[in-house]
Design a protein around this motif. Structure first.
Motif: not given
Length: 174
Positions: A120-124
């Motif tokens: 999720a942190a990579v996606t954002t």
């Protein structure tokens, strides 16, 4: 039995804490211990690591990494954990089935949850892709070394420093 094991581990150390001693201290028979736990390592692991801790996961990635660092430092600062880790690791090295039970019981969920949080942190755009197992190893290893080898006394400062180092290695640079 778990309380007796925790007390004995601090008072006598891992090697001197036997199943017989735990049973007699707890006021139960040796077979009663073995009906619940198949080995000393399994009993000690459950006594030392009853769950993943009382702190709920954080929604924010940075806050969650900081929480994991604090939790690891606190865990290794526990005198029972400090006294148990060397002997427990030696016993687990020879017992592959027990390592699997312990991994499934304590670590698998945490590592899976961390992998989801990293994704999720990579996606954002907050973090770059990193392996969750490696990140968990860095946090656990850094905390263990700080508390058990270096014997840091300011757990809060050590946790903050570990979190800062981990996050600066994980976060994207603008």
């Amino acid at each position: 039995m778990l309380a007796a094991a925790r007390t004995l581990l601090v008072e006598r150390g891992y090697a001197a804490t036997t199943i017989d001693l735990i049973a007699s201290t707890a006021g139960v028979s040796r077979p009663a211990v073995y009906r619940r736990w198949h080995s000393k390592a399994q009993l000690v692991h459950e006594a030392v690591f009853p769950d993943l801790g009382p702190d709920a996961p954080e929604d924010d990635f940075i806050a969650e990494i900081t929480r994991l660092c604090r939790g690891a430092i606190r865990m290794y600062a526990d005198p029972v954990v400090r006294e148990s880790i060397p002997g427990l690791l030696a016993d687990l090295r020879t017992d592959r089935a027990m390592r699997r039970v312990i991994s499934d019981r304590l670590e698998a969920t945490a590592r899976h949850d961390l992998a989801d949080r990293i994704s999720a942190a990579v996606t954002t755009g907050v973090a770059r892709p990193v392996d969750a197992d490696t990140l968990m190893d860095v946090i656990a290893g850094g905390a263990w070394y700080a508390v058990c080898v270096r014997r840091v006394t300011d757990a809060e400062a050590a946790a903050g420093q570990l979190a800062e180092l981990v996050l600066n290695g994980v976060l994207r640079r603008p």
